[in-house]
Write a protein that holds these residues in place. Sequence first.
Motif, PDB file in Angstrom:
ATOM      1  N   LEU A   1       0.831  -1.212   0.000  1.00 50.06           N
ATOM      2  CA  LEU A   1       0.000   0.000   0.000  1.00 50.06           C
ATOM      3  C   LEU A   1       0.857   1.250   0.000  1.00 50.06           C
ATOM      4  O   LEU A   1       0.573   2.219  -0.723  1.00 50.06           O
ATOM      5  N   LYS A   2       1.903   1.228   0.793  1.00 49.10           N
ATOM      6  CA  LYS A   2       2.786   2.396   0.870  1.00 49.10           C
ATOM      7  C   LYS A   2       3.506   2.625  -0.451  1.00 49.10           C
ATOM      8  O   LYS A   2       3.580   3.757  -0.951  1.00 49.10           O
ATOM      9  N   LYS A   3       4.015   1.566  -1.046  1.00 46.25           N
ATOM     10  CA  LYS A   3       4.742   1.673  -2.305  1.00 46.25           C
ATOM     11  C   LYS A   3       3.858   2.234  -3.408  1.00 46.25           C
ATOM     12  O   LYS A   3       4.312   3.019  -4.257  1.00 46.25           O
TER      13      LYS A   3
ATOM     14  N   ALA B   1      -7.002   2.843   1.647  1.00 46.12           N
ATOM     15  CA  ALA B   1      -7.255   1.451   2.005  1.00 46.12           C
ATOM     16  C   ALA B   1      -8.064   1.331   3.290  1.00 46.12           C
ATOM     17  O   ALA B   1      -7.883   2.110   4.233  1.00 46.12           O
ATOM     18  N   LYS B   2      -8.964   0.379   3.298  1.00 47.53           N
ATOM     19  CA  LYS B   2      -9.748   0.044   4.481  1.00 47.53           C
ATOM     20  C   LYS B   2      -9.620  -1.455   4.745  1.00 47.53           C
ATOM     21  O   LYS B   2      -9.179  -2.211   3.876  1.00 47.53           O
ATOM     22  N   LYS B   3     -10.068  -1.827   5.917  1.00 51.56           N
ATOM     23  CA  LYS B   3      -9.912  -3.224   6.329  1.00 51.56           C
ATOM     24  C   LYS B   3     -11.229  -3.749   6.884  1.00 51.56           C
ATOM     25  O   LYS B   3     -11.881  -3.083   7.702  1.00 51.56           O
ATOM     26  N   THR B   4     -11.627  -4.925   6.428  1.00 51.36           N
ATOM     27  CA  THR B   4     -12.841  -5.547   6.962  1.00 51.36           C
ATOM     28  C   THR B   4     -12.574  -6.045   8.378  1.00 51.36           C
ATOM     29  O   THR B   4     -11.414  -6.252   8.760  1.00 51.36           O
ATOM     30  N   PRO B   5     -13.609  -6.242   9.187  1.00 50.66           N
ATOM     31  CA  PRO B   5     -13.392  -6.780  10.539  1.00 50.66           C
ATOM     32  C   PRO B   5     -12.655  -8.116  10.538  1.00 50.66           C
ATOM     33  O   PRO B   5     -11.950  -8.444  11.492  1.00 50.66           O
ATOM     34  N   GLY B   6     -12.799  -8.876   9.451  1.00 49.77           N
ATOM     35  CA  GLY B   6     -12.131 -10.177   9.385  1.00 49.77           C
ATOM     36  C   GLY B   6     -10.689 -10.120   8.948  1.00 49.77           C
ATOM     37  O   GLY B   6      -9.969 -11.116   9.053  1.00 49.77           O
ATOM     38  N   GLY B   7     -10.220  -8.967   8.431  1.00 53.17           N
ATOM     39  CA  GLY B   7      -8.803  -8.839   8.096  1.00 53.17           C
ATOM     40  C   GLY B   7      -8.465  -8.658   6.639  1.00 53.17           C
ATOM     41  O   GLY B   7      -7.290  -8.615   6.267  1.00 53.17           O
TER      42      GLY B   7
ATOM     43  N   ALA C   1     -13.146  -2.675  -7.121  1.00 56.06           N
ATOM     44  CA  ALA C   1     -12.253  -2.540  -5.976  1.00 56.06           C
ATOM     45  C   ALA C   1     -11.052  -3.458  -6.113  1.00 56.06           C
ATOM     46  O   ALA C   1     -11.043  -4.392  -6.915  1.00 56.06           O
ATOM     47  N   MET C   2     -10.053  -3.148  -5.318  1.00 49.88           N
ATOM     48  CA  MET C   2      -8.871  -3.988  -5.192  1.00 49.88           C
ATOM     49  C   MET C   2      -8.930  -4.655  -3.820  1.00 49.88           C
ATOM     50  O   MET C   2      -9.063  -3.975  -2.804  1.00 49.88           O
ATOM     51  N   LEU C   3      -8.877  -5.988  -3.800  1.00 46.39           N
ATOM     52  CA  LEU C   3      -8.836  -6.726  -2.541  1.00 46.39           C
ATOM     53  C   LEU C   3      -7.415  -7.216  -2.294  1.00 46.39           C
ATOM     54  O   LEU C   3      -6.798  -7.836  -3.171  1.00 46.39           O
ATOM     55  N   LEU C   4      -6.896  -6.925  -1.129  1.00 41.80           N
ATOM     56  CA  LEU C   4      -5.575  -7.407  -0.733  1.00 41.80           C
ATOM     57  C   LEU C   4      -5.791  -8.398   0.407  1.00 41.80           C
ATOM     58  O   LEU C   4      -6.205  -8.015   1.505  1.00 41.80           O
ATOM     59  N   ILE C   5      -5.528  -9.653   0.118  1.00 40.27           N
ATOM     60  CA  ILE C   5      -5.947 -10.732   1.011  1.00 40.27           C
ATOM     61  C   ILE C   5      -4.741 -11.441   1.623  1.00 40.27           C
ATOM     62  O   ILE C   5      -3.895 -11.971   0.890  1.00 40.27           O
TER      63      ILE C   5
ATOM     64  N   THR D   1     -12.217   1.571  -6.040  1.00 39.77           N
ATOM     65  CA  THR D   1     -11.852   2.460  -7.144  1.00 39.77           C
ATOM     66  C   THR D   1     -13.078   3.034  -7.844  1.00 39.77           C
ATOM     67  O   THR D   1     -12.993   4.055  -8.526  1.00 39.77           O
ATOM     68  N   LEU D   2     -14.230   2.381  -7.681  1.00 43.31           N
ATOM     69  CA  LEU D   2     -15.497   2.887  -8.211  1.00 43.31           C
ATOM     70  C   LEU D   2     -16.607   2.343  -7.330  1.00 43.31           C
ATOM     71  O   LEU D   2     -16.793   1.132  -7.244  1.00 43.31           O
ATOM     72  N   ARG D   3     -17.331   3.244  -6.653  1.00 45.51           N
ATOM     73  CA  ARG D   3     -18.385   2.776  -5.756  1.00 45.51           C
ATOM     74  C   ARG D   3     -19.716   2.728  -6.493  1.00 45.51           C
ATOM     75  O   ARG D   3     -20.118   3.694  -7.151  1.00 45.51           O
TER      76      ARG D   3
END
Length: 325
Positions: free
Chosen positions: A203-205, A212-218, A290-294, A224-226
């Motif tokens: 994310l920083k790079k 960025a946001k985080k779901t309660p589950g991690g 959206a972009m998911l980072l898992i 990018t488009l709501r």
Amino acid sequence: MKRFLNLLLLLVAVAGPACLRAQAPTPTPGFERLPSGTEYQLFRRDAAGHYQRRPLVVAGDSAYSTRQGRFLLGYITFLTGRDSVLQSSRQQMHNNPIPVPLQALTKKGGQEEAISLVLPGDSAVFRFAADSLFPGRPVPPELKRAGNVLVVRVVGVRLVNEATARADMQRLQTQMMAEQQAKAKAHNAKQLVKDEAAIQAYLKKNKLTAKAKKTPGGTWYVVTLRGQGLPPKKGQTVSVKYRGTVLATGKEFDSSAKHGGTPFDFVLGQGGVIPGWDQGIAVLPKGSKAMLLIPSTLAYGERGAGGDIPPNAPLRFDVELVGVK
């Protein structure tokens, strides 16, 4: 446990008089031989706890027929003719004995006959010609290379009835499942720290930290488009277009484009997809991109998937929620 018993029962089923024909004219040094051809060494633990050679017939031993229908709890090890271990119940069952069914002795020269010789408190070693155990099929290479011999070591602990054997099996399965879950939990806790660091660095790079946001589950996500309306609910069928890549390398491993552009449908929250997908799609209204980072712990874990997703690999999915039913 099932794998071990299946192997034992398979060998019992196929081993028969062919063992006698395949044996050498004289027994292997240190072994004795039954008329059927089974080579054996039998030992009995003495009062001092040491194993001593015992005779074939033990005074006071009840006939084998009286033990049929019961189970011998014990340890079994399968080895090659050069003593390389193929399987060990002691290792696989965490030092717990396994129940071996005592069947009617319908064949001689095979493992039915061998097991019939083992009493509680015994230690025994049996040798079988491997080609006689696999009639009509190739002998496993590891046995063929080691002299075409299968060695079976058996340690008898005690005799039990079927109800006790089933209860012991259930207890072992429950115990092993709990141990596996505890091990996985410990691994996931350590791996999650590494995955979080990798995602934060990504994310920083890419200057996405603020978005960025985080779901309660991690699961991390960047919209990018709501779309319009409310996010889908658990139990609804969603349709998603996607492209999946390994976070560390950017290598694509799958996409809806590879499947003709057809969206992927699944029921949300039912475990039909990796947890990161269930979590990430659940926060997106229809029409969102959206972009998911898992983290790997919410993806394919320490096993990975196929040849494209390595073990312990955080993933990136670019997704578009195109439909909610």
